[in-house]
Design a protein around this motif. Structure first.
Motif, short mmCIF file in Angstrom:
data_model
loop_
_atom_site.label_atom_id
_atom_site.label_comp_id
_atom_site.label_asym_id
_atom_site.label_seq_id
_atom_site.Cartn_x
_atom_site.Cartn_y
_atom_site.Cartn_z
N ALA A 26 40.18 22.32 47.05
CA ALA A 26 38.73 22.55 46.95
C ALA A 26 38.41 23.90 46.32
N ARG A 27 39.27 24.89 46.49
CA ARG A 27 38.98 26.24 45.98
C ARG A 27 39.74 26.58 44.70
N ARG A 28 40.71 25.79 44.35
CA ARG A 28 41.63 26.12 43.27
C ARG A 28 40.93 26.32 41.92
N ALA A 29 40.11 25.36 41.49
CA ALA A 29 39.48 25.42 40.16
C ALA A 29 38.53 26.60 40.05
N LYS A 30 37.72 26.81 41.08
CA LYS A 30 36.76 27.91 41.03
C LYS A 30 37.47 29.26 40.99
N ALA A 31 38.52 29.41 41.79
CA ALA A 31 39.26 30.69 41.83
C ALA A 31 39.94 30.95 40.49
N THR A 32 40.54 29.92 39.89
CA THR A 32 41.21 30.08 38.60
C THR A 32 40.21 30.49 37.53
N LYS A 33 39.05 29.86 37.53
CA LYS A 33 38.02 30.21 36.54
C LYS A 33 37.54 31.64 36.72
N GLN A 34 37.33 32.07 37.96
CA GLN A 34 36.89 33.44 38.22
C GLN A 34 37.94 34.46 37.77
N ILE A 35 39.20 34.16 38.02
CA ILE A 35 40.27 35.08 37.60
C ILE A 35 40.30 35.20 36.09
N MET A 36 40.25 34.05 35.39
CA MET A 36 40.30 34.07 33.93
C MET A 36 39.09 34.80 33.34
#
Length: 147
Positions: A26-36
């Motif tokens: 549930a958190r993976r995509a949002k966290a990856t986008k924020q990091i990038m």
């Protein structure tokens, strides 16, 4: 020298992405986008103070992401810090990395149904004594008396 050219920034970026992959779905995509997005926004930064500030902020964010990932799923980074836990076993007199082999239960046993295993009975009596349900000075406890 820009932030993106920094070896520390590259290592931190990889660590954050690897840690984000270990997050729950549930958190993976949002966290990856924020990091990038965060690293891409600061990639052309030239001021040394600003680069140091961005790297410090990224380190704090990595620490926070690490708290969201369960310990058994945390990747182990080879940067000198120990992550998670290590298991050791003794095999043939030597200490090795790894988990112990599991013993399998026998498919068939003489000790089933009405035929009790003597080891299980002994264990039961030991535990009853440990919790002081046997060998009491006044005898075993008595339950409520219903009239």
């Amino acid at each position: 020298r820009t932030m993106i050219g920094s070896t520390r920034a590259s290592r931190l970026y990889r660590q954050m992405l690897v840690m984000a992959r270990a997050l729950p779905e549930a958190r993976r995509a949002k966290a990856t986008k924020q990091i990038m997005d965060g690293f891409h926004a600061g990639r052309d930064e030239d001021a040394a103070e600003r680069v140091t500030e961005l790297l410090h902020d990224a380190t704090k964010r990595l620490s926070f992401i690490r708290t969201l990932v369960p310990p058994h799923l945390r990747p182990d980074f080879a940067d000198g810090t120990q992550q998670g836990f290590q298991q050791y076993v003794v095999r043939d007199g030597r200490v090795e990395d790894g988990a112990a082999r599991r013993k399998e239960k026998a498919k068939y046993s003489n000790w089933r149904q009405g035929n009790l295993d003597p080891d299980d009975v002994a264990k039961h009596h030991d535990q009853m004594r440990r919790f002081q349900f046997m060998d009491r000075p006044g005898g075993p406890p008595t339950g409520p008396v219903w009239g």
